[in-house]
Design a protein around this motif. Sequence first.
Motif, PDB file in Angstrom:
ATOM      1  N   SER A   7       0.808  -1.223   0.000  1.00 50.96           N
ATOM      2  CA  SER A   7       0.000   0.000   0.000  1.00 50.96           C
ATOM      3  C   SER A   7       0.842   1.273   0.000  1.00 50.96           C
ATOM      4  O   SER A   7       0.307   2.362  -0.174  1.00 50.96           O
ATOM      5  CB  SER A   7      -0.933   0.011   1.216  1.00 50.96           C
ATOM      6  OG  SER A   7      -0.180   0.150   2.421  1.00 50.96           O
ATOM      7  N   LEU A   8       2.153   1.151   0.170  1.00 49.75           N
ATOM      8  CA  LEU A   8       3.010   2.327   0.255  1.00 49.75           C
ATOM      9  C   LEU A   8       3.526   2.757  -1.114  1.00 49.75           C
ATOM     10  O   LEU A   8       3.783   1.927  -1.989  1.00 49.75           O
ATOM     11  CB  LEU A   8       4.188   2.065   1.190  1.00 49.75           C
ATOM     12  CG  LEU A   8       3.835   1.791   2.641  1.00 49.75           C
ATOM     13  CD1 LEU A   8       5.089   1.464   3.443  1.00 49.75           C
ATOM     14  CD2 LEU A   8       3.100   2.971   3.259  1.00 49.75           C
ATOM     15  N   GLN A   9       3.701   4.050  -1.282  1.00 44.10           N
ATOM     16  CA  GLN A   9       4.255   4.607  -2.517  1.00 44.10           C
ATOM     17  C   GLN A   9       5.675   4.072  -2.717  1.00 44.10           C
ATOM     18  O   GLN A   9       6.440   3.956  -1.768  1.00 44.10           O
ATOM     19  CB  GLN A   9       4.286   6.121  -2.420  1.00 44.10           C
ATOM     20  CG  GLN A   9       4.763   6.799  -3.672  1.00 44.10           C
ATOM     21  CD  GLN A   9       4.754   8.315  -3.545  1.00 44.10           C
ATOM     22  OE1 GLN A   9       4.565   8.849  -2.474  1.00 44.10           O
ATOM     23  NE2 GLN A   9       4.979   8.983  -4.645  1.00 44.10           N
ATOM     24  N   GLY A  10       6.022   3.754  -3.939  1.00 46.56           N
ATOM     25  CA  GLY A  10       7.358   3.266  -4.251  1.00 46.56           C
ATOM     26  C   GLY A  10       7.487   1.758  -4.184  1.00 46.56           C
ATOM     27  O   GLY A  10       8.552   1.212  -4.412  1.00 46.56           O
ATOM     28  N   TYR A  11       6.385   1.059  -3.902  1.00 48.73           N
ATOM     29  CA  TYR A  11       6.411  -0.403  -3.820  1.00 48.73           C
ATOM     30  C   TYR A  11       6.771  -1.002  -5.171  1.00 48.73           C
ATOM     31  O   TYR A  11       6.236  -0.617  -6.197  1.00 48.73           O
ATOM     32  CB  TYR A  11       5.024  -0.903  -3.389  1.00 48.73           C
ATOM     33  CG  TYR A  11       4.865  -2.390  -3.513  1.00 48.73           C
ATOM     34  CD1 TYR A  11       5.290  -3.225  -2.496  1.00 48.73           C
ATOM     35  CD2 TYR A  11       4.298  -2.963  -4.638  1.00 48.73           C
ATOM     36  CE1 TYR A  11       5.138  -4.605  -2.605  1.00 48.73           C
ATOM     37  CE2 TYR A  11       4.154  -4.326  -4.758  1.00 48.73           C
ATOM     38  CZ  TYR A  11       4.574  -5.144  -3.738  1.00 48.73           C
ATOM     39  OH  TYR A  11       4.439  -6.502  -3.848  1.00 48.73           O
ATOM     40  N   PHE A  12       7.724  -1.943  -5.188  1.00 44.38           N
ATOM     41  CA  PHE A  12       8.023  -2.658  -6.427  1.00 44.38           C
ATOM     42  C   PHE A  12       8.392  -4.109  -6.177  1.00 44.38           C
ATOM     43  O   PHE A  12       8.990  -4.760  -7.004  1.00 44.38           O
ATOM     44  CB  PHE A  12       9.111  -1.949  -7.267  1.00 44.38           C
ATOM     45  CG  PHE A  12      10.431  -1.762  -6.570  1.00 44.38           C
ATOM     46  CD1 PHE A  12      11.416  -2.699  -6.682  1.00 44.38           C
ATOM     47  CD2 PHE A  12      10.653  -0.630  -5.814  1.00 44.38           C
ATOM     48  CE1 PHE A  12      12.638  -2.520  -6.049  1.00 44.38           C
ATOM     49  CE2 PHE A  12      11.875  -0.438  -5.189  1.00 44.38           C
ATOM     50  CZ  PHE A  12      12.860  -1.391  -5.304  1.00 44.38           C
ATOM     51  N   GLY A  13       7.990  -4.634  -5.047  1.00 50.98           N
ATOM     52  CA  GLY A  13       8.197  -6.043  -4.752  1.00 50.98           C
ATOM     53  C   GLY A  13       8.080  -6.311  -3.268  1.00 50.98           C
ATOM     54  O   GLY A  13       8.694  -5.611  -2.469  1.00 50.98           O
ATOM     55  N   ASN A  36      18.135   6.577   3.416  1.00 48.44           N
ATOM     56  CA  ASN A  36      18.349   7.642   2.453  1.00 48.44           C
ATOM     57  C   ASN A  36      17.503   8.834   2.885  1.00 48.44           C
ATOM     58  O   ASN A  36      16.287   8.728   2.982  1.00 48.44           O
ATOM     59  CB  ASN A  36      17.947   7.187   1.042  1.00 48.44           C
ATOM     60  CG  ASN A  36      18.080   8.294   0.025  1.00 48.44           C
ATOM     61  OD1 ASN A  36      18.805   9.261   0.237  1.00 48.44           O
ATOM     62  ND2 ASN A  36      17.384   8.181  -1.082  1.00 48.44           N
ATOM     63  N   SER A  37      18.129   9.944   3.136  1.00 42.29           N
ATOM     64  CA  SER A  37      17.379  11.124   3.573  1.00 42.29           C
ATOM     65  C   SER A  37      16.795  11.914   2.404  1.00 42.29           C
ATOM     66  O   SER A  37      16.084  12.882   2.612  1.00 42.29           O
ATOM     67  CB  SER A  37      18.279  12.040   4.413  1.00 42.29           C
ATOM     68  OG  SER A  37      19.369  12.494   3.623  1.00 42.29           O
ATOM     69  N   GLY A  38      17.089  11.482   1.180  1.00 43.77           N
ATOM     70  CA  GLY A  38      16.561  12.156   0.001  1.00 43.77           C
ATOM     71  C   GLY A  38      15.117  11.765  -0.262  1.00 43.77           C
ATOM     72  O   GLY A  38      14.504  10.990   0.479  1.00 43.77           O
ATOM     73  N   SER A  39      14.576  12.287  -1.332  1.00 38.72           N
ATOM     74  CA  SER A  39      13.187  12.018  -1.692  1.00 38.72           C
ATOM     75  C   SER A  39      13.061  10.671  -2.395  1.00 38.72           C
ATOM     76  O   SER A  39      14.047  10.097  -2.871  1.00 38.72           O
ATOM     77  CB  SER A  39      12.663  13.115  -2.608  1.00 38.72           C
ATOM     78  OG  SER A  39      13.280  13.012  -3.881  1.00 38.72           O
ATOM     79  N   LEU A  40      11.829  10.198  -2.508  1.00 41.42           N
ATOM     80  CA  LEU A  40      11.561   8.966  -3.239  1.00 41.42           C
ATOM     81  C   LEU A  40      11.978   9.122  -4.700  1.00 41.42           C
ATOM     82  O   LEU A  40      12.525   8.202  -5.299  1.00 41.42           O
ATOM     83  CB  LEU A  40      10.083   8.596  -3.133  1.00 41.42           C
ATOM     84  CG  LEU A  40       9.642   7.367  -3.902  1.00 41.42           C
ATOM     85  CD1 LEU A  40      10.375   6.125  -3.413  1.00 41.42           C
ATOM     86  CD2 LEU A  40       8.142   7.182  -3.783  1.00 41.42           C
TER      87      LEU A  40
END
Length: 57
Positions: A7-13, A36-40
Amino acid sequence: MHDEDTSLQGYFGKSLSDRLQYMGYSRASGEDVAYNSGSLVELLMIYSMRPTIDHHS
């Protein structure tokens, strides 16, 4: 080591195996966790610059 939440953004497996297959790896591999402190978007840009794997060599 961990499963991803579908259900989370960025899911790919969900599993390590799923994520490795998505990235093009077919051999046995392990998992490590990093922060990682950067953005998705920045993280996905890093993944998109991964080296091309030649499965025929």
